[in-house]
Design an enzyme around this catalytic site. Structure first.
Site, short mmCIF file in Angstrom:
data_model
loop_
_atom_site.label_atom_id
_atom_site.label_comp_id
_atom_site.label_asym_id
_atom_site.label_seq_id
_atom_site.Cartn_x
_atom_site.Cartn_y
_atom_site.Cartn_z
N ARG A 123 0.79 -1.17 0.04
CA ARG A 123 -0.06 0.05 0.02
C ARG A 123 0.82 1.27 -0.19
O ARG A 123 1.86 1.17 0.88
CB ARG A 123 -0.91 -0.19 1.16
CG ARG A 123 -2.03 -0.97 1.07
CD ARG A 123 -2.96 -1.10 2.18
NE ARG A 123 -3.80 -2.21 2.14
CZ ARG A 123 -4.87 -2.40 3.26
NH1 ARG A 123 -4.73 -1.57 4.33
NH2 ARG A 123 -5.47 -3.60 3.20
N ARG B 158 2.27 1.07 10.41
CA ARG B 158 1.86 1.51 9.23
C ARG B 158 2.90 1.48 8.21
O ARG B 158 3.86 2.08 8.15
CB ARG B 158 1.02 2.90 9.12
CG ARG B 158 0.37 3.38 8.07
CD ARG B 158 -0.02 4.71 8.08
NE ARG B 158 -1.18 4.81 9.04
CZ ARG B 158 -2.45 4.46 8.89
NH1 ARG B 158 -3.12 4.23 7.85
NH2 ARG B 158 -3.45 4.63 10.13
N GLU C 251 -6.52 -0.79 15.49
CA GLU C 251 -7.16 -1.86 14.41
C GLU C 251 -6.17 -3.01 14.06
O GLU C 251 -5.08 -2.49 13.56
CB GLU C 251 -7.88 -1.12 13.27
CG GLU C 251 -8.43 -1.79 12.29
CD GLU C 251 -8.13 -1.51 10.94
OE1 GLU C 251 -8.07 -2.17 9.79
OE2 GLU C 251 -7.92 -0.23 10.68
N SER D 273 -10.39 -5.81 10.00
CA SER D 273 -11.58 -5.16 9.40
C SER D 273 -12.34 -6.65 8.71
O SER D 273 -11.63 -7.18 7.85
CB SER D 273 -11.39 -4.24 8.47
OG SER D 273 -11.03 -2.90 9.17
N ARG E 114 0.88 -6.32 12.62
CA ARG E 114 0.17 -5.58 13.84
C ARG E 114 -0.01 -6.68 14.95
O ARG E 114 0.09 -6.46 16.24
CB ARG E 114 -1.18 -5.12 13.47
CG ARG E 114 -0.94 -3.95 12.66
CD ARG E 114 -2.34 -2.93 12.32
NE ARG E 114 -1.77 -1.84 11.72
CZ ARG E 114 -2.64 -0.81 11.76
NH1 ARG E 114 -3.72 -0.69 12.39
NH2 ARG E 114 -2.53 0.33 11.05
#
Length: 430
Positions: free
Chosen positions: A262, A277, A349, A352, A391
């Protein structure tokens, strides 16, 4: 993608759904294009009927020996043929324009999704585990003595730039163990089919799951036209792209462990410390393809699969329903699972899990044949992290940290580490 018939039948409902996402009303623009397209199709069909009629009359004139009428009708047929071709091209262009517009419009939220503007309006629906109390000030993952040699951001930056990490030694082994543990749990206990997919895909696959056309800047494109996947949702969901399956084929439940890429466009300055991130990371992704009537139960099942990984690891978490303003482009409803990070003293988070209804299926033209017969129907698709491996590593390190700089590792990982139970302060396993 939205059903144009549904927009025609209830444009107000379509606009109301967009308003929940703080999007401008679109029904009038969509329906105007649709009307132009339908008018061109009708004109082309009328011209084609005239062409067929004239073609029959050509033969009759020839049989009668009426050479002048024969020549007149033959010229008329040629003119009508050219007119039909021109109208078909115009209708095709207008249809493409309509599809392009529909491709940019987000999914309609499910009726039970809370209305809100951003993450502050998300609604917590579950909390599991109690955050540990430390008799010292807990550190963030990148500050722990146990990772100082095994989590190298400086060398990674030399190799690739910012927002990359180089893992080695004990930390790298724990990272690998987490991915293996997740895969084994999803395959052996949750009944998912392990899948190895490409990480480079054709552009139409990115359109199929909704990463394109609006969000191209969030991903990487090669000079050959391939795209690096931002998640295995792209590859796993597109397995049914352009396919009509038998009803008995469903549900299909896939899981894949892949590298993900990403660009993090628009996130400058956010979470730059550590490996929270990153531009390149690993994720264990779940995707389900179901019949429409099964997708609600499947959403709950997939959420439980992701939560179960954290429970086995003993990591406190909470689950929230995203509000309309915080939900992703293709989702009808999303459950975010947030793991407790003591170093940050907050939940972050880690997964999802979204149900998309037939939104992606319409973009991909993915259908199933009902067993009792009848017209093929669009499948429903769902996706979710099970989990983000990096994560999860952060959570394991921060929640298991000790005053001496070592990290106590979750019991479920011990078999994957040859019986090792601790990441020592020097970065080795013991």
């Amino acid at each position: 993608m939205h059903d144009i018939k549904a927009i025609r039948e209830n444009p107000d409902a379509f606009d109301a759904a967009l308003a929940l996402r703080d999007e401008a009303a679109m029904s009038s623009t969509v329906l105007a294009l649709d009307e132009e397209r339908r008018a061109l199709i009708l004109a082309a069909e009328t011209a084609q009927a005239d062409q067929k009629k004239a073609s029959k009359e050509v033969g009759a004139a020839k049989a009668k020996g009426d050479e002048a009428e024969f020549e007149r009708l033959r010229a008329l047929v040629a003119d009508k043929k050219a007119e039909v071709a021109q109208m078909n091209e115009a209708a095709k262009a207008k249809d493409a324009e309509l599809v392009d517009l529909l491709m940019t419009i987000p999914n309609a939220p499910h009726g039970d999704v809370p209305k809100g503007a951003d993450e502050d309006d998300n609604v917590e629906i579950k909390r599991w585990g109690t955050p540990a109390s430390f008799d010292f000030q807990p550190k963030e993952h990148y500050e722990l003595p146990a990772v100082q040699d095994g989590m190298d951001f400086e060398t990674a930056a030399k190799l690739a730039g910012s927002r990359f990490a180089l893992l080695s030694g004990g930390v790298a082994r724990v990272h690998r163990a987490l991915a293996q543990f997740m895969l084994d749990t999803h395959v052996e206990e949750n009944g998912l089919t392990e899948t190895i997919t490409p990480v480079l895909v054709r552009e139409e696959m990115m359109y199929g799951t909704g990463q394109l056309p609006k969000f191209g800047e969030d991903s990487y494109k090669t000079t050959d036209g391939w795209w690096l996947i931002p998640t295995a949702e792209v590859t796993l969901t597109n397995i049914v792209n352009g396919v009509t399956v038998e009803e008995g084929y469903l549900p299909r439940r896939y899981v894949a462990h892949t590298q993900c890429f990403r660009s993090e466009a628009g996130s400058a300055g956010r979470d730059t410390a550590g490996m929270l991130r990153q531009h390149q990371f690993e994720k264990v992704e779940m995707v389900s393809v179901t019949k429409p009537e099964d997708s609600e139960a499947e959403h709950a099942r997939m959420t439980a699969c992701a939560e179960g990984i954290l429970e086995k690891l003993g990591l406190p978490y909470r689950t929230v329903v995203l509000c309309t303003g915080d939900m992703g482009f293709g989702a009808r409803r999303t459950h975010d699972i947030e793991v407790w990070l003591p170093g940050q003293d907050t939940y972050r988070e880690i997964s999802s899990v979204s149900t998309c209804g037939d939104f992606q299926a319409r973009r991909m033209n993915a259908r199933f044949k009902p067993s009792e017969g009848g017209k093929p129907q669009f499948v429903h698709t769902l996706n979710g992290s099970g989990l983000a491996v990096g994560r999860c590593l952060i959570a394991v390190l921060e929640n298991g940290q000790n005053a001496d700089g070592s990290v106590t590792l979750p019991e479920v990982l011990h078999p994957y580490l040859r019986g090792k139970t601790t990441l020592k302060a020097d970065g080795t396993l013991a």
